[in-house]
Design an enzyme around this catalytic site. Structure first.
Site, PDB file in Angstrom:
ATOM      1  N   HIS A   1      -3.602  -7.873  -7.149  1.00  0.00           N
ATOM      2  CA  HIS A   1      -2.592  -7.804  -6.082  1.00  0.00           C
ATOM      3  C   HIS A   1      -3.263  -7.531  -4.729  1.00  0.00           C
ATOM      4  O   HIS A   1      -2.944  -8.190  -3.728  1.00  0.00           O
ATOM      5  CB  HIS A   1      -1.582  -6.699  -6.449  1.00  0.00           C
ATOM      6  N   GLU A   2      -4.204  -6.595  -4.715  1.00  0.00           N
ATOM      7  CA  GLU A   2      -4.842  -6.224  -3.435  1.00  0.00           C
ATOM      8  C   GLU A   2      -5.778  -7.321  -2.936  1.00  0.00           C
ATOM      9  O   GLU A   2      -5.829  -7.591  -1.736  1.00  0.00           O
ATOM     10  CB  GLU A   2      -5.596  -4.891  -3.559  1.00  0.00           C
TER      11      GLU A   2
ATOM     12  N   HIS B   1      -3.901  -9.896  -1.180  1.00  0.00           N
ATOM     13  CA  HIS B   1      -3.561  -9.523   0.201  1.00  0.00           C
ATOM     14  C   HIS B   1      -4.633  -9.999   1.176  1.00  0.00           C
ATOM     15  O   HIS B   1      -4.323 -10.362   2.309  1.00  0.00           O
ATOM     16  CB  HIS B   1      -3.444  -7.995   0.337  1.00  0.00           C
TER      17      HIS B   1
ATOM     18  N   CYS C   1       5.556  -3.970  -3.463  1.00  0.00           N
ATOM     19  CA  CYS C   1       4.498  -3.959  -2.449  1.00  0.00           C
ATOM     20  C   CYS C   1       4.956  -3.079  -1.298  1.00  0.00           C
ATOM     21  O   CYS C   1       6.100  -3.172  -0.861  1.00  0.00           O
ATOM     22  CB  CYS C   1       4.253  -5.394  -1.962  1.00  0.00           C
ATOM     23  N   LEU C   2       4.049  -2.236  -0.813  1.00  0.00           N
ATOM     24  CA  LEU C   2       4.410  -1.331   0.279  1.00  0.00           C
ATOM     25  C   LEU C   2       4.782  -2.099   1.545  1.00  0.00           C
ATOM     26  O   LEU C   2       5.474  -1.568   2.405  1.00  0.00           O
ATOM     27  CB  LEU C   2       3.255  -0.365   0.565  1.00  0.00           C
TER      28      LEU C   2
ATOM     29  N   GLY D   1      -2.094   1.180  -4.494  1.00  0.00           N
ATOM     30  CA  GLY D   1      -3.094   0.287  -3.919  1.00  0.00           C
ATOM     31  C   GLY D   1      -2.700  -0.045  -2.495  1.00  0.00           C
ATOM     32  O   GLY D   1      -1.512  -0.017  -2.154  1.00  0.00           O
TER      33      GLY D   1
ATOM     34  N   GLN E   1      -2.603  -4.522   5.330  1.00  0.00           N
ATOM     35  CA  GLN E   1      -1.325  -3.795   5.301  1.00  0.00           C
ATOM     36  C   GLN E   1      -1.252  -2.665   6.320  1.00  0.00           C
ATOM     37  O   GLN E   1      -0.178  -2.103   6.545  1.00  0.00           O
ATOM     38  CB  GLN E   1      -1.072  -3.212   3.904  1.00  0.00           C
TER      39      GLN E   1
HETATM   40 CO    CO Z   1       1.000  -5.199  -1.750  1.00  0.00          CO
END
Ligand code: CO
Length: 159
Positions: free
Chosen positions: A134-135, A138, A92-93, A49, A54
């Site tokens: 989660h997204e 963000h 998380c990236l 995701g 991000q």
């Molecule tokens: Co994330």
């Protein structure tokens, strides 16, 4: 458009509330190309995701790849969350090297718009529901580290 770079903490864009996209502007904004680039960046980073903040764009736009096909949602809104929650491990990236257990609703309904500007509604559960939560977090500047279940912390993690 060049390859996208995934931003990491402490980049302030990760803490901003992202702007709602004007659906009439979908064509003008180049969102199809953005989705394509975000899917490439997500896959290269081995993520499932990615939210636009991000990659440094503070707009309400996410890509998710849990289903066989990538899912792209414009202005996603979670309209219902199940009372039943479960713990699951997340990373998380934008927060490399950190992992933690987060309690999330097992099922969520999400509404948003497709790249064609059509309204869409999905009933999701399990991993897909978790990634969507989660997204969408963000987009409000919320990160999984804000929600980690402290009782589940394993030694050595700095959260
Ligand atoms: Co994330």
């Amino acid at each position: 458009m060049q390859n996208l770079t995934i931003v990491t903490l402490p980049n302030a864009v990760l803490r901003q509330k992202a702007k709602t996209i004007n659906i009439k502007d979908i064509g003008k904004l180049g969102l199809k190309e953005l989705a394509r680039k975000m899917i490439i960046a997500m896959r290269q980073a081995k993520g499932i995701g990615l939210a636009a903040p991000q990659i440094g764009k503070s707009i309400r736009f996410i890509v998710v790849e849990v289903l066989p096909e990538p899912l792209v949602l414009i202005n996603p809104v979670i309209t219902h969350s199940s009372f039943a929650k479960e713990l699951g491990q997340e990373g998380c990236l934008s927060i490399p090297g950190q992992w933690g257990f987060v309690k999330r609703a097992i099922k969520v309904d999400v509404e948003g718009y497709t790249l064609e500007g059509k309204k869409t509604k999905l009933n999701t559960e399990g991993l897909l529901a978790r990634v969507i939560q989660h997204e969408v977090d963000h987009l409000d500047g919320v990160l999984f580290i804000d929600k980690v279940d402290k009782s589940q912390l394993l030694g050595g993690y700095k959260l």
